[in-house]
Design a protein around this motif. Structure first.
Motif, short mmCIF file in Angstrom:
data_model
loop_
_atom_site.label_atom_id
_atom_site.label_comp_id
_atom_site.label_asym_id
_atom_site.label_seq_id
_atom_site.Cartn_x
_atom_site.Cartn_y
_atom_site.Cartn_z
N CYS A 41 -19.91 -5.66 15.14
CA CYS A 41 -19.14 -6.40 14.13
C CYS A 41 -19.19 -5.68 12.79
N ALA A 42 -20.32 -5.02 12.48
CA ALA A 42 -20.42 -4.27 11.23
C ALA A 42 -19.42 -3.12 11.22
N ARG A 43 -19.25 -2.44 12.35
CA ARG A 43 -18.25 -1.37 12.44
C ARG A 43 -16.84 -1.95 12.25
N ASP A 44 -16.58 -3.09 12.87
CA ASP A 44 -15.27 -3.72 12.72
C ASP A 44 -15.04 -4.14 11.27
N TYR A 45 -16.10 -4.59 10.61
CA TYR A 45 -16.00 -4.97 9.19
C TYR A 45 -15.60 -3.76 8.35
N VAL A 46 -16.24 -2.63 8.57
CA VAL A 46 -15.92 -1.42 7.81
C VAL A 46 -14.45 -1.04 8.02
N GLU A 47 -13.99 -1.09 9.26
CA GLU A 47 -12.58 -0.77 9.54
C GLU A 47 -11.64 -1.75 8.86
N THR A 48 -11.97 -3.02 8.88
CA THR A 48 -11.15 -4.04 8.24
C THR A 48 -11.11 -3.84 6.73
N ALA A 49 -12.26 -3.57 6.14
CA ALA A 49 -12.34 -3.34 4.70
C ALA A 49 -11.55 -2.10 4.30
N GLU A 50 -11.66 -1.02 5.09
CA GLU A 50 -10.91 0.19 4.80
C GLU A 50 -9.41 -0.05 4.90
N ALA A 51 -8.98 -0.79 5.91
CA ALA A 51 -7.56 -1.10 6.06
C ALA A 51 -7.06 -1.90 4.87
N SER A 52 -7.85 -2.85 4.41
CA SER A 52 -7.47 -3.66 3.26
C SER A 52 -7.32 -2.78 2.01
N LEU A 53 -8.23 -1.84 1.82
CA LEU A 53 -8.14 -0.93 0.67
C LEU A 53 -6.89 -0.06 0.76
N LEU A 54 -6.59 0.45 1.94
CA LEU A 54 -5.40 1.28 2.10
C LEU A 54 -4.12 0.49 1.85
N LEU A 55 -4.08 -0.73 2.33
CA LEU A 55 -2.90 -1.57 2.10
C LEU A 55 -2.69 -1.84 0.60
N ALA A 56 -3.78 -1.97 -0.12
CA ALA A 56 -3.68 -2.22 -1.56
C ALA A 56 -3.07 -1.02 -2.30
N LEU A 57 -3.14 0.16 -1.71
CA LEU A 57 -2.58 1.35 -2.34
C LEU A 57 -1.07 1.48 -2.15
N LEU A 58 -0.53 0.74 -1.21
CA LEU A 58 0.91 0.83 -0.94
C LEU A 58 1.73 0.30 -2.11
N ARG A 59 2.83 0.96 -2.35
CA ARG A 59 3.79 0.50 -3.35
C ARG A 59 5.02 -0.02 -2.60
N ALA A 60 5.81 -0.81 -3.26
CA ALA A 60 7.01 -1.37 -2.63
C ALA A 60 7.91 -0.26 -2.09
N GLU A 61 8.07 0.82 -2.84
CA GLU A 61 8.94 1.91 -2.39
C GLU A 61 8.37 2.65 -1.18
N ASP A 62 7.06 2.54 -0.94
CA ASP A 62 6.45 3.14 0.23
C ASP A 62 6.89 2.43 1.51
N LEU A 63 7.24 1.18 1.39
CA LEU A 63 7.58 0.37 2.57
C LEU A 63 9.00 0.62 3.04
N GLY A 64 9.90 0.98 2.13
CA GLY A 64 11.28 1.27 2.49
C GLY A 64 11.92 0.14 3.28
N GLU A 65 13.16 0.29 3.54
CA GLU A 65 13.87 -0.71 4.33
C GLU A 65 14.55 -0.08 5.49
#
Length: 65
Positions: A41-65
């Motif tokens: 679960c600790a490994r899964d936590y690290v992966e979840t936390a990293e994913a959350s940090l990466l998502l926070a770096l996204l800008r609206a224009e990165d998502l495109g349509e």
């Protein structure tokens, strides 16, 4: 969603909310205690936390349509 830790030994389903600080205090303590003793679960936590940090770096224009 408070459960007895003996009923549900793993906390994977709570990790997203834990990372976002969206759990109630009792659940937060339960997850924190569990993460100290469960490497899986600790490994899964690290992966979840990293994913959350990466998502926070996204800008609206990165998502495109």
């Amino acid at each position: 969603m408070t459960t007895d830790p003996g009923d549900d030994p793993h906390v994977r389903l709570l990790l997203g909310a834990y990372v976002l600080d969206a759990l109630d205090p009792e659940e937060t303590c339960r997850v924190a205690r569990h993460l100290r003793t469960c490497d899986s679960c600790a490994r899964d936590y690290v992966e979840t936390a990293e994913a959350s940090l990466l998502l926070a770096l996204l800008r609206a224009e990165d998502l495109g349509e």
